[in-house]
Design a protein around this motif. Structure first.
Motif, PDB file in Angstrom:
ATOM      1  N   PRO A 119      95.178  65.160   9.644  1.00 37.27           N
ATOM      2  CA  PRO A 119      95.186  64.623  11.077  1.00 37.27           C
ATOM      3  C   PRO A 119      95.633  62.911  10.789  1.00 37.27           C
ATOM      4  O   PRO A 119      95.654  62.504   9.957  1.00 37.27           O
ATOM      5  CB  PRO A 119      93.910  64.605  11.480  1.00 37.27           C
ATOM      6  N   GLY A 120      96.294  62.546  11.937  1.00 36.54           N
ATOM      7  CA  GLY A 120      96.732  61.513  11.731  1.00 36.54           C
ATOM      8  C   GLY A 120      96.760  60.811  13.430  1.00 36.54           C
ATOM      9  O   GLY A 120      96.225  61.508  14.341  1.00 36.54           O
ATOM     10  N   PRO A 121      96.767  59.495  13.467  1.00 41.06           N
ATOM     11  CA  PRO A 121      96.575  58.904  14.845  1.00 41.06           C
ATOM     12  C   PRO A 121      97.761  58.966  15.649  1.00 41.06           C
ATOM     13  O   PRO A 121      98.926  59.247  15.403  1.00 41.06           O
ATOM     14  CB  PRO A 121      96.662  57.394  14.490  1.00 41.06           C
ATOM     15  N   CYS A 122      97.361  59.183  16.980  1.00 44.62           N
ATOM     16  CA  CYS A 122      98.581  59.409  18.217  1.00 44.62           C
ATOM     17  C   CYS A 122      99.076  58.044  17.968  1.00 44.62           C
ATOM     18  O   CYS A 122      98.501  56.884  18.093  1.00 44.62           O
ATOM     19  CB  CYS A 122      97.444  59.515  19.477  1.00 44.62           C
ATOM     20  N   PRO A 123     100.601  57.906  18.289  1.00 45.36           N
ATOM     21  CA  PRO A 123     101.088  56.748  18.050  1.00 45.36           C
ATOM     22  C   PRO A 123     100.981  55.649  19.332  1.00 45.36           C
ATOM     23  O   PRO A 123     101.396  54.434  19.237  1.00 45.36           O
ATOM     24  CB  PRO A 123     102.626  57.008  18.170  1.00 45.36           C
ATOM     25  N   ALA A 124     100.423  56.359  20.550  1.00 46.51           N
ATOM     26  CA  ALA A 124     100.122  55.599  21.689  1.00 46.51           C
ATOM     27  C   ALA A 124      98.802  54.862  21.753  1.00 46.51           C
ATOM     28  O   ALA A 124      98.518  53.801  22.218  1.00 46.51           O
ATOM     29  CB  ALA A 124     100.646  56.488  22.938  1.00 46.51           C
TER      30      ALA A 124
END
Length: 137
Positions: free
Chosen positions: A43-48
């Motif tokens: 999992p990674g962060p949403c770019p927004a």
């Protein structure tokens, strides 16, 4: 708008590029950025907005699209049960009350926050269906 929130490119003139919606936050990210951002499989962060996402959290449809599809299904189901016409009522006012009641039921089912709320409304629908079985047929 056809802008990727990761690379900030506008793809409105490039129909071959797929922009996918996050099912968690509804932000749009192009397929290339999704592959780049989530290539590790973790999992990674949403770019927004930074909310944790996985590759599987992206879809071609927005949350609004899913909500509209769901309401259409509910509307069709309820309208087959609550199918009286204006000629079934003594006056237009009673018919309008009937239509308003039907719309309230559709709204409650389409926007039920819990399965308990949905079950309560469906209980009302089933009772109505039983009470009006002859007219419905």
């Amino acid at each position: 708008m056809s802008r990727c929130c990761a690379c900030k490119l506008d793809f409105s003139h490039k129909p071959t590029v797929r922009l996918l919606f996050s099912t968690a936050c509804d932000h749009r990210v192009c397929e290339g950025c999704i592959k780049r951002l989530f290539q590790s499989g973790r999992p990674g962060p949403c770019p927004a907005c930074g909310i944790k996402l996985r590759t599987e959290d992206f879809s071609e449809k927005s949350r609004e699209s899913y909500k509209v599809e769901s309401e259409i299904k509910v509307r069709r189901k309820i309208q087959t049960i609550y199918c009286k016409t204006e000629s079934d009522f003594p006056d237009a006012e009673e018919y309008n009350d009937y239509l308003e009641m039907r719309e309230d039921i559709i709204f409650k089912l389409a926007n039920a926050a819990t399965s308990k709320e949905e079950a309560e409304v469906m209980q009302i629908v089933k009772k109505y269906e039983q009470d009006n079985k002859e007219q419905t047929l």
